[in-house]
Design a protein around this motif. Structure first.
Motif, PDB file in Angstrom:
ATOM      1  N   UNK A  88       0.799  -1.221   0.000  1.00 27.69           N
ATOM      2  CA  UNK A  88       0.000   0.000   0.000  1.00 27.69           C
ATOM      3  C   UNK A  88       0.826   1.263   0.000  1.00 27.69           C
ATOM      4  N   UNK A  89       2.157   1.128   0.183  1.00 25.27           N
ATOM      5  CA  UNK A  89       3.042   2.287   0.117  1.00 25.27           C
ATOM      6  C   UNK A  89       3.082   3.146   1.361  1.00 25.27           C
ATOM      7  N   UNK A  90       2.378   2.766   2.405  1.00 29.10           N
ATOM      8  CA  UNK A  90       2.343   3.560   3.638  1.00 29.10           C
ATOM      9  C   UNK A  90       2.626   2.635   4.822  1.00 29.10           C
ATOM     10  N   UNK A  91       3.910   2.385   5.136  1.00 35.84           N
ATOM     11  CA  UNK A  91       4.240   1.453   6.222  1.00 35.84           C
ATOM     12  C   UNK A  91       3.654   1.843   7.575  1.00 35.84           C
ATOM     13  N   UNK A  92       3.483   3.141   7.797  1.00 29.14           N
ATOM     14  CA  UNK A  92       3.000   3.605   9.090  1.00 29.14           C
ATOM     15  C   UNK A  92       1.598   3.074   9.379  1.00 29.14           C
ATOM     16  N   UNK A  93       0.802   2.830   8.325  1.00 28.31           N
ATOM     17  CA  UNK A  93      -0.561   2.324   8.531  1.00 28.31           C
ATOM     18  C   UNK A  93      -0.538   0.954   9.207  1.00 28.31           C
ATOM     19  N   UNK A 114       9.159   2.970  11.407  1.00 26.71           N
ATOM     20  CA  UNK A 114       8.687   2.298  10.195  1.00 26.71           C
ATOM     21  C   UNK A 114       8.510   3.250   9.026  1.00 26.71           C
ATOM     22  N   UNK A 115       8.547   4.533   9.278  1.00 26.11           N
ATOM     23  CA  UNK A 115       8.380   5.506   8.185  1.00 26.11           C
ATOM     24  C   UNK A 115       9.505   5.403   7.169  1.00 26.11           C
ATOM     25  N   UNK A 116      10.630   4.774   7.556  1.00 25.31           N
ATOM     26  CA  UNK A 116      11.760   4.612   6.634  1.00 25.31           C
ATOM     27  C   UNK A 116      11.714   3.293   5.886  1.00 25.31           C
ATOM     28  N   UNK A 117      10.638   2.514   6.038  1.00 27.72           N
ATOM     29  CA  UNK A 117      10.604   1.168   5.478  1.00 27.72           C
ATOM     30  C   UNK A 117      10.620   1.156   3.956  1.00 27.72           C
ATOM     31  N   UNK A 118      10.211   2.242   3.315  1.00 25.39           N
ATOM     32  CA  UNK A 118      10.201   2.268   1.856  1.00 25.39           C
ATOM     33  C   UNK A 118      11.600   2.430   1.289  1.00 25.39           C
ATOM     34  N   UNK A 119      12.557   2.812   2.113  1.00 25.67           N
ATOM     35  CA  UNK A 119      13.926   2.993   1.634  1.00 25.67           C
ATOM     36  C   UNK A 119      14.594   1.648   1.409  1.00 25.67           C
ATOM     37  N   UNK A 120      15.370   1.490   0.337  1.00 27.36           N
ATOM     38  CA  UNK A 120      16.074   0.216   0.106  1.00 27.36           C
ATOM     39  C   UNK A 120      17.024  -0.144   1.242  1.00 27.36           C
ATOM     40  N   UNK A 121      17.594   0.867   1.896  1.00 26.15           N
ATOM     41  CA  UNK A 121      18.544   0.584   2.973  1.00 26.15           C
ATOM     42  C   UNK A 121      17.866   0.033   4.222  1.00 26.15           C
ATOM     43  N   UNK A 122      16.532   0.128   4.300  1.00 28.06           N
ATOM     44  CA  UNK A 122      15.820  -0.379   5.473  1.00 28.06           C
ATOM     45  C   UNK A 122      15.961  -1.895   5.593  1.00 28.06           C
ATOM     46  N   UNK A 123      16.175  -2.564   4.462  1.00 28.58           N
ATOM     47  CA  UNK A 123      16.279  -4.014   4.484  1.00 28.58           C
ATOM     48  C   UNK A 123      17.453  -4.489   5.324  1.00 28.58           C
ATOM     49  N   UNK A 171      23.537  12.064  10.835  1.00 20.23           N
ATOM     50  CA  UNK A 171      22.183  11.984  11.378  1.00 20.23           C
ATOM     51  C   UNK A 171      21.185  12.676  10.470  1.00 20.23           C
ATOM     52  N   UNK A 172      21.640  13.674   9.745  1.00 18.01           N
ATOM     53  CA  UNK A 172      20.742  14.383   8.828  1.00 18.01           C
ATOM     54  C   UNK A 172      20.582  13.637   7.506  1.00 18.01           C
ATOM     55  N   UNK A 173      21.411  12.607   7.288  1.00 18.36           N
ATOM     56  CA  UNK A 173      21.326  11.804   6.065  1.00 18.36           C
ATOM     57  C   UNK A 173      21.318  10.323   6.434  1.00 18.36           C
ATOM     58  N   UNK A 174      20.221   9.843   7.013  1.00 17.74           N
ATOM     59  CA  UNK A 174      20.189   8.461   7.515  1.00 17.74           C
ATOM     60  C   UNK A 174      20.403   7.415   6.436  1.00 17.74           C
ATOM     61  N   UNK A 175      19.918   7.660   5.212  1.00 18.38           N
ATOM     62  CA  UNK A 175      20.086   6.656   4.163  1.00 18.38           C
ATOM     63  C   UNK A 175      21.553   6.535   3.768  1.00 18.38           C
ATOM     64  N   UNK A 176      22.259   7.657   3.699  1.00 17.46           N
ATOM     65  CA  UNK A 176      23.682   7.615   3.370  1.00 17.46           C
ATOM     66  C   UNK A 176      24.465   6.877   4.459  1.00 17.46           C
ATOM     67  N   UNK A 177      24.068   7.125   5.689  1.00 16.53           N
ATOM     68  CA  UNK A 177      24.737   6.446   6.803  1.00 16.53           C
ATOM     69  C   UNK A 177      24.476   4.939   6.764  1.00 16.53           C
ATOM     70  N   UNK A 178      23.241   4.552   6.470  1.00 15.81           N
ATOM     71  CA  UNK A 178      22.914   3.132   6.381  1.00 15.81           C
ATOM     72  C   UNK A 178      23.657   2.476   5.231  1.00 15.81           C
ATOM     73  N   UNK A 179      23.844   3.204   4.121  1.00 19.00           N
ATOM     74  CA  UNK A 179      24.596   2.673   2.994  1.00 19.00           C
ATOM     75  C   UNK A 179      26.051   2.415   3.394  1.00 19.00           C
ATOM     76  N   UNK A 180      26.612   3.316   4.201  1.00 19.91           N
ATOM     77  CA  UNK A 180      27.978   3.100   4.690  1.00 19.91           C
ATOM     78  C   UNK A 180      28.054   1.836   5.545  1.00 19.91           C
ATOM     79  N   UNK A 181      27.057   1.643   6.354  1.00 28.27           N
ATOM     80  CA  UNK A 181      27.036   0.447   7.204  1.00 28.27           C
ATOM     81  C   UNK A 181      26.935  -0.824   6.360  1.00 28.27           C
ATOM     82  N   UNK A 182      26.110  -0.812   5.326  1.00 27.77           N
ATOM     83  CA  UNK A 182      25.970  -1.972   4.456  1.00 27.77           C
ATOM     84  C   UNK A 182      27.280  -2.273   3.739  1.00 27.77           C
TER      85      UNK A 182
END
Length: 807
Positions: free
Chosen positions: A649-654, A699-708, A782-793
């Protein structure tokens, strides 16, 4: 009727030798009033008043013993030898030991005679309480989900099955484990027959599971009478039945799943002829089902399935009309190979073009009989085995002496299980030439799997060559049709892990009371007591979570369905239940398997060296629970499933909002009857609600590929949150009802919940400390969580493979 005829399979008798085993059971009832600190008089309910106990007693002599406790009551005991590899409750039979006599005495130089088997230290026997009546933690968890009007019925039924489970059923399980299945590829005349040979103990477990109604209680008249509580009673029975019965819960899980799939998607013929057999209490009518999905390209990635199905557009016989599809392929891991029917995923070819659709959208679900009657005129005797001339399928539970609960505990010391002749030892299968066996349905058994555990369960690699089958549901809807099956099989797996870990823990407690170290029982050593307390809470959390999901499944099954969809408008609570069940099904399997394996490992360790010895029986709990982390999806696969649910549904928060509402419902009792200022349970309830709110925000970040990369930590956080809320709910009900063991319920809930949101959700999900100083969370990242998660991956990939995952 032709469909019923094609699905017939008669089980022929196999003679067995029964070497003696030093295993005996003596049962008695001990009445004991609640010893709670409360000054209120005992309540007139069996859940409070009576405490029948089954004691498993391990002795050094291998003989039967009955011990008189301090209160004067006779405690039942199961005795076995620690020193003999061939005479214990759980063991493997070694033919080389048969008939070998040990020297009974030795005379030393001074002429002094002594027995080498009894000289020196002999470990004192330890005792284990009845698995239901003697376990207040389990009793109160089940009681929380039991309607008042069914209290007495549930209690009596579970007392009876608990007694049976650690008596005759445990002996059947031990015999099945001692005599593993094997395949006879050719008969005495050189014909290729691929005959699967199982022990009579394994086959008797099938009969007993039918008589106990493990599957049937969730359907038909029982479901109409019990409502949502039918699944609670079913899972309670499974909890008691499964730990010591050689994982016979596996074929029962797939049978239950097949019954549900036919109920939702099957055609009228399937519902008329097959469904009653899968849900029967008559052992002569009852059928089991396999579930054949895993192939060489992968198990959980069913989109790579290679097996194909071809439609016979011009059937040449009635059999082909009833089973118009033929299956071709190889199933790499097929559990319950001795089943009567099987659910199979295959890729259906278009009858007109011959094309197939790749990926999961091209899959369809099929039901296939494992054996078929021959179509040659000379097979009259084989045809006589078909349902047209066999006993008709029962539409209501059959009556048997074993169906009646009777007294909570009755003597089964010399009681033979119905349909068996003596269970006093291991069963050594004796193969005979089965001239009247029905032929396999285009199936060749390539080999049985040599597994770490579940040794008695026949798991095979099968080649399907023209296997006749019938489609369930619509073409190309195989994944959707198998989904209800997975819901049930994952719940069974979770319950198996929780039950085995609890049974192992109860044995560790009993052992700690008699095993001494440094002059005192190890139960009095602070470090050991702390370890047992930690395991107590862990096993309670797993059990509470699984029973909550069972109750949730029971409620959703009360919704009328048409073609797999609700046939009525849903209330707000029903919509929440449906959404949360879909989310929690993969979570409870993953979480209970993880907790169960850890708890079994701790229980094995609690026995020291004795726990590592096969004759002790503890190692089997660990091996058989370990498979729960793999069956029905590994942690990574299940975590990916959670992400798919969130992204729908595209809205993980629901979805997480629905879970938040569900947690509020679970903690409502604690907040309504208590206040944060006066009761610590209310504080724990508030903490659960805060954690649910925090998890919804994450869960609002669940749509991001890095959330996996954080999916498993997220799923584990859901498991810890819901299990915490479940323990709080049970404790609140226990305190409100003044139940026996309520102080322990409260203590377990408080310990599992912890003191902060971080205790519930875990640091791995909330920050980056798991990676140390390599990629810490800074103000810039902290202002770029997806970039930080990519570094971790990338850091993960460099650590393991020496190169980054992404450039």
């Amino acid at each position: 009727m032709m469909l019923a005829a094609t699905f017939a399979a008669r089980r022929t008798a196999v003679k067995h030798l029964l070497p003696p085993v030093t295993l005996a059971v003596t049962l008695a009832t001990r009445r004991e009033y609640s010893r709670d600190s409360s000054t209120s008089p005992p309540k007139s309910t069996p859940w409070e008043h009576f405490r029948p106990q089954q004691i498993i007693q391990l002795t050094s002599t291998g003989g039967t013993s009955a011990e008189t406790p301090a209160d004067g009551g006779l405690r039942p005991s199961v005795s076995s030898s620690w020193s003999s590899r061939a005479s214990v409750l759980h063991h493997r039979f070694h033919p080389s030991l048969a008939g070998v006599e040990k020297p009974r005495s030795v005379v030393n130089g001074d002429g002094y005679s002594f027995d080498p088997d009894t000289a020196g230290f002999i470990q004192e026997a330890y005792q284990v309480d009845h698995p239901f009546a003697g376990d207040s933690g389990l009793r109160n968890i089940i009681r929380r989900h039991t309607p008042e009007k069914h209290m007495a019925e549930f209690y009596e039924n579970l007392c009876h099955l608990g007694t049976k489970a650690i008596g005759p059923l445990a002996r059947l399980g031990a015999s099945a484990e001692a005599n593993e299945p094997y395949v006879m590829s050719h008969d005495a005349r050189g014909r290729r027959v691929d005959r699967l040979v199982t022990s009579s103990a394994w086959r008797e477990l099938r009969r007993q599971s039918s008589l106990e109604g493990i599957v049937s209680v969730a359907y038909g008249a029982d479901r109409e009478r019990l409502g949502a509580a039918a699944r609670v009673l079913q899972m309670a029975r499974l909890f008691l039945f499964s730990p010591d019965t050689a994982i016979y819960a596996c074929p029962l899980a797939m049978t239950d799943g097949a019954a549900r799939a036919i109920e939702l998607f099957g055609d009228d013929d399937m519902k008329k002829h097959i469904f009653p057999r899968l849900t029967s209490r008559d052992p002569d009518v009852f059928w089991t089902s396999g579930q054949w999905m895993t192939e060489r390209p992968g198990g959980s990635d069913v989109g790579n399935t290679e097996t194909e199905a071809m439609l016979d557009t011009e059937p040449t016989s009635q059999l082909h009309e009833a089973l118009p599809w033929s299956l071709h392929g190889l199933k790499w891991f097929s559990s319950a190979t001795d089943s009567d029917v099987a659910m199979v995923l295959a890729r259906a070819r278009d009858p007109e073009t011959g094309d197939v659709v790749r990926g999961s959208r091209g899959l369809s679900l099929f039901l296939t009989p494992v054996r078929l009657p021959s179509e040659t005129p000379a097979s009259e005797e084989v045809r006589a085995m078909c349902p047209t001339s066999a006993k008709p399928a029962a539409t209501s539970p059959g009556q048997s002496p074993w169906d009646s609960p009777g007294p909570c505990l009755s003597s089964v010391d010399s009681c033979a299980i119905e349909g068996t002749s003596g269970l006093e030892g291991d069963l050594a299968a004796v193969t005979i030439d089965h001239e009247d066996d029905l032929p396999l349905n285009g199936i060749r058994i390539l080999r049985l799997k040599d597994k770490l555990g579940t040794r008695a369960l026949p798991t095979a690699e099968l080649r399907l060559s023209g296997t006749r089958a019938r489609m369930i549901g619509a073409p190309g809807r195989g994944v959707a049709s198998i989904s209800p099956v997975l819901t049930i099989t994952r719940l069974y797996t979770a319950m198996q892990c929780a039950a085995s870990s609890r049974r192992a823990h109860l044995r560790a407690i009993g052992f700690s009371k008699v095993r001494k170290a440094f002059g005192v029982p190890i139960a009095r050593l602070p470090a050991h007591a702390r370890a047992l307390a930690r395991n107590e809470v862990t096993t309670r959390a797993a059990s509470a979570f699984v029973f909550e999901v069972a109750a949730l499944l029971g409620r959703t099954e009360q919704i009328p369905m048409r073609d797999g969809r609700p046939a009525v408008s849903l209330s707000p609570d029903q919509r929440v239940d449906e959404a949360v069940l879909r989310l929690l099904t993969p979570v409870v399997k993953m979480y209970a398997a993880r907790l169960g394996t850890q708890a079994c490992q701790a229980s094995v360790e609690a026995f020291g060296g004795a726990g590592y010895i096969e004759t002790n029986g503890m190692a089997r709990y660990l091996r058989d629970t370990q498979v729960g982390t793999i069956w029905e999806g590994t942690a990574d696969v299940l975590s990916a499933d959670v992400v798919r649910v969130l992204r729908r549904g595209g809205v993980p928060v629901l979805m997480m909002t629905a879970l938040e509402q569900y947690v509020e419902r679970l903690t409502e009792r604690a907040l309504n009857h208590c206040t944060p200022e006066t009761d610590t349970l209310a504080v724990a309830a508030q903490l659960c609600r805060q954690s649910a709110s925090r998890l919804r925000d994450l869960s609002s970040h669940a749509m991001s590929p890095t959330f996996e990369a954080r999916a498993q930590a997220f799923a584990m956080a859901i498991g810890r949150l819901v299990s915490s809320a479940c323990l709080v709910d049970v404790a609140a009900a226990s305190v409100g009802g003044q139940w026996s063991g309520r102080e322990r319920d409260v203590e377990a809930a408080l310990r599992w919940t912890g003191h902060t949101v971080e205790d519930i959700l875990g640091q791995e999900l909330l920050d980056s400390e798991r990676l140390g100083s390599l990629h810490p969370m800074t103000e810039e990242t902290a202002s770029q969580p997806e970039e930080w998660e990519l570094q971790r991956m990338n850091a993960d990939s460099v650590l393991v493979f020496g190169q980054p995952m992404h450039g």
